[in-house]
Design a protein around this motif. Structure first.
Motif, PDB file in Angstrom:
ATOM      1  N   MET A   2      -0.485   5.461  -5.620  1.00 16.91           N
ATOM      2  CA  MET A   2      -0.889   5.157  -4.243  1.00 16.91           C
ATOM      3  C   MET A   2       0.197   4.366  -3.517  1.00 16.91           C
ATOM      4  O   MET A   2       0.516   4.645  -2.356  1.00 16.91           O
ATOM      5  CB  MET A   2      -2.208   4.378  -4.240  1.00 16.91           C
ATOM      6  N   ALA A   3       0.768   3.387  -4.204  1.00 13.72           N
ATOM      7  CA  ALA A   3       1.840   2.593  -3.600  1.00 13.72           C
ATOM      8  C   ALA A   3       3.026   3.471  -3.239  1.00 13.72           C
ATOM      9  O   ALA A   3       3.656   3.297  -2.187  1.00 13.72           O
ATOM     10  CB  ALA A   3       2.268   1.478  -4.547  1.00 13.72           C
ATOM     11  N   GLY A   4       3.340   4.451  -4.103  1.00 12.44           N
ATOM     12  CA  GLY A   4       4.439   5.359  -3.828  1.00 12.44           C
ATOM     13  C   GLY A   4       4.204   6.194  -2.585  1.00 12.44           C
ATOM     14  O   GLY A   4       5.119   6.407  -1.771  1.00 12.44           O
ATOM     15  N   LEU A   5       2.969   6.681  -2.407  1.00 13.82           N
ATOM     16  CA  LEU A   5       2.635   7.443  -1.202  1.00 13.82           C
ATOM     17  C   LEU A   5       2.797   6.579   0.042  1.00 13.82           C
ATOM     18  O   LEU A   5       3.299   7.044   1.079  1.00 13.82           O
ATOM     19  CB  LEU A   5       1.204   7.967  -1.301  1.00 13.82           C
ATOM     20  N   MET A   6       2.378   5.328  -0.059  1.00 12.17           N
ATOM     21  CA  MET A   6       2.484   4.419   1.081  1.00 12.17           C
ATOM     22  C   MET A   6       3.941   4.114   1.417  1.00 12.17           C
ATOM     23  O   MET A   6       4.338   4.115   2.585  1.00 12.17           O
ATOM     24  CB  MET A   6       1.729   3.114   0.782  1.00 12.17           C
ATOM     25  N   VAL A   7       4.749   3.846   0.387  1.00 14.08           N
ATOM     26  CA  VAL A   7       6.161   3.547   0.605  1.00 14.08           C
ATOM     27  C   VAL A   7       6.851   4.714   1.309  1.00 14.08           C
ATOM     28  O   VAL A   7       7.582   4.535   2.296  1.00 14.08           O
ATOM     29  CB  VAL A   7       6.875   3.240  -0.730  1.00 14.08           C
ATOM     30  N   ASP A   8       6.634   5.920   0.801  1.00 11.60           N
ATOM     31  CA  ASP A   8       7.278   7.100   1.382  1.00 11.60           C
ATOM     32  C   ASP A   8       6.889   7.266   2.847  1.00 11.60           C
ATOM     33  O   ASP A   8       7.744   7.579   3.699  1.00 11.60           O
ATOM     34  CB  ASP A   8       6.893   8.352   0.601  1.00 11.60           C
ATOM     35  N   HIS A   9       5.612   7.046   3.145  1.00 14.36           N
ATOM     36  CA  HIS A   9       5.154   7.228   4.521  1.00 14.36           C
ATOM     37  C   HIS A   9       5.692   6.131   5.431  1.00 14.36           C
ATOM     38  O   HIS A   9       6.123   6.398   6.560  1.00 14.36           O
ATOM     39  CB  HIS A   9       3.625   7.247   4.564  1.00 14.36           C
ATOM     40  N   LEU A  10       5.679   4.901   4.943  1.00 16.80           N
ATOM     41  CA  LEU A  10       6.197   3.786   5.747  1.00 16.80           C
ATOM     42  C   LEU A  10       7.669   3.979   6.091  1.00 16.80           C
ATOM     43  O   LEU A  10       8.097   3.706   7.223  1.00 16.80           O
ATOM     44  CB  LEU A  10       6.007   2.472   4.994  1.00 16.80           C
ATOM     45  N   LYS A  11       8.465   4.468   5.143  1.00 18.06           N
ATOM     46  CA  LYS A  11       9.888   4.641   5.381  1.00 18.06           C
ATOM     47  C   LYS A  11      10.182   5.793   6.332  1.00 18.06           C
ATOM     48  O   LYS A  11      11.297   5.881   6.872  1.00 18.06           O
ATOM     49  CB  LYS A  11      10.622   4.811   4.048  1.00 18.06           C
ATOM     50  N   GLU A  12       9.203   6.662   6.526  1.00 20.13           N
ATOM     51  CA  GLU A  12       9.342   7.693   7.550  1.00 20.13           C
ATOM     52  C   GLU A  12       9.113   7.123   8.950  1.00 20.13           C
ATOM     53  O   GLU A  12       9.581   7.691   9.935  1.00 20.13           O
ATOM     54  CB  GLU A  12       8.343   8.824   7.290  1.00 20.13           C
ATOM     55  N   LEU A  13       8.381   6.005   9.010  1.00 18.28           N
ATOM     56  CA  LEU A  13       7.998   5.435  10.301  1.00 18.28           C
ATOM     57  C   LEU A  13       8.854   4.247  10.722  1.00 18.28           C
ATOM     58  O   LEU A  13       9.064   4.031  11.914  1.00 18.28           O
ATOM     59  CB  LEU A  13       6.523   4.977  10.250  1.00 18.28           C
ATOM     60  N   TYR A  14       9.318   3.448   9.744  1.00 18.97           N
ATOM     61  CA  TYR A  14       9.987   2.194  10.057  1.00 18.97           C
ATOM     62  C   TYR A  14      11.279   2.060   9.249  1.00 18.97           C
ATOM     63  O   TYR A  14      11.435   2.679   8.192  1.00 18.97           O
ATOM     64  CB  TYR A  14       9.079   1.004   9.728  1.00 18.97           C
ATOM     65  N   VAL A  15      12.153   1.217   9.749  1.00 17.61           N
ATOM     66  CA  VAL A  15      13.363   0.833   9.014  1.00 17.61           C
ATOM     67  C   VAL A  15      13.189  -0.606   8.547  1.00 17.61           C
ATOM     68  O   VAL A  15      13.012  -1.519   9.346  1.00 17.61           O
ATOM     69  CB  VAL A  15      14.622   0.937   9.898  1.00 17.61           C
ATOM     70  N   PHE A  16      13.183  -0.794   7.229  1.00 13.16           N
ATOM     71  CA  PHE A  16      13.022  -2.128   6.655  1.00 13.16           C
ATOM     72  C   PHE A  16      14.383  -2.624   6.145  1.00 13.16           C
ATOM     73  O   PHE A  16      15.158  -1.877   5.572  1.00 13.16           O
ATOM     74  CB  PHE A  16      12.022  -2.089   5.497  1.00 13.16           C
ATOM     75  N   GLU A  17      14.631  -3.893   6.372  1.00 13.22           N
ATOM     76  CA  GLU A  17      15.899  -4.478   5.946  1.00 13.22           C
ATOM     77  C   GLU A  17      15.961  -4.606   4.424  1.00 13.22           C
ATOM     78  O   GLU A  17      14.953  -4.871   3.783  1.00 13.22           O
ATOM     79  CB  GLU A  17      16.075  -5.856   6.584  1.00 13.22           C
TER      80      GLU A  17
END
Length: 259
Positions: free
Chosen positions: A244-259
């Motif tokens: 589940m965490a992996g799905l969230m990470v992949d989706h978040l990185k499609e939406l935002y740029v994290f430092e």
């Protein structure tokens, strides 16, 4: 920066199975997600929580501590048929039944199912849930806080309504509840407000209308029961939390740029 996570027992870092107190989570998904984003984890997960409680937990945290050091908010939604009870953020089962033995707990739960849930039509339940989801989205967007919201276990959880007398309460969500849910979801103006928000992973959270929840994703990967902590307990295993965490990470990185 901090990852603020909220949800129910699928998120609670202190979760223990009612079937076996030795069964819990060693790495709940918020911890793995925070590590993947190089953030400190603030886990507000609480077993038995409802959507209103989850939204209020996040809003209370942000308004209390400020948003300057919040790098992301991630919410895993509980079943939609739960509701706020008194001054607590938890489902009535968690308040009354957690310290009872399993036999008494099961008998009283059946009574509570009928008393507490018979009046919940699909329309009322969907409006209640969508209202809080929309308010949480707008609250976070106003503050420019990156976020993701997904559904944990089923939006309409059979465990809450399977003992309701369908003849006595024909308008209950236990009576043809999936059709009631789908009709209300499709016909709600709130659905239109939410459909263009890419932060809602799996929206509209049901295969029946073209979406999915995490439980659906886990079953698709491993099959029924293979992702759970035990044969009796349907809560996700550590491997499922990682997924589940992996799905969230992949989706978040499609939406935002994290430092």
């Amino acid at each position: 920066m901090k990852l603020v996570a909220a949800g129910c027992s699928w998120t609670d870092p202190n979760f223990k199975s009612i079937w076996n107190k030795n069964h819990g989570y060693t790495r709940p998904w918020p911890t793995t997600l925070a590590n993947s984003l190089s953030m400190e984890c603030v886990n507000l997960g609480l077993s038995g929580n409802c959507i209103e409680g989850v939204a209020r937990d996040v809003i209370d945290y942000v308004t209390t501590y400020g948003d300057e050091d919040i790098g992301c908010v991630s919410v895993l939604l509980p079943p939609w048929s739960r509701f706020r009870f008194g001054k607590t953020n938890v489902n009535p089962y968690s308040v009354f039944f957690n310290n009872m033995n399993l036999e008494w707990k099961t008998q009283l739960k059946h009574t509570a199912d009928e008393y507490l849930y018979y009046h919940q039509t699909g329309e009322n339940t969907v409006k209640y849930a969508l209202t809080w989801i929309l308010m949480l989205c707008e609250f976070l967007e106003k503050r420019n806080i990156p976020y993701i919201i997904s559904q944990g276990c089923k939006a309409f959880h059979e465990w809450h309504v399977q003992h309701v007398d369908k003849k006595k309460y024909p308008d209950s969500i236990s009576n043809n509840r999936m059709h009631s849910y789908v009709d209300a979801l499709i016909g709600s103006g709130l659905t239109e407000e939410l459909q263009d928000k890419p932060q809602l992973l799996g929206w509209p959270f049901s295969y029946a209308v073209g979406g999915y929840g995490m439980k659906d994703a886990l079953r698709e990967k491993w099959g029924n029961k293979k992702y759970t902590i035990s044969d009796k307990d349907a809560h996700p295993s550590d491997e499922a939390h990682d997924y589940m965490a992996g799905l969230m990470v992949d989706h978040l990185k499609e939406l935002y740029v994290f430092e």
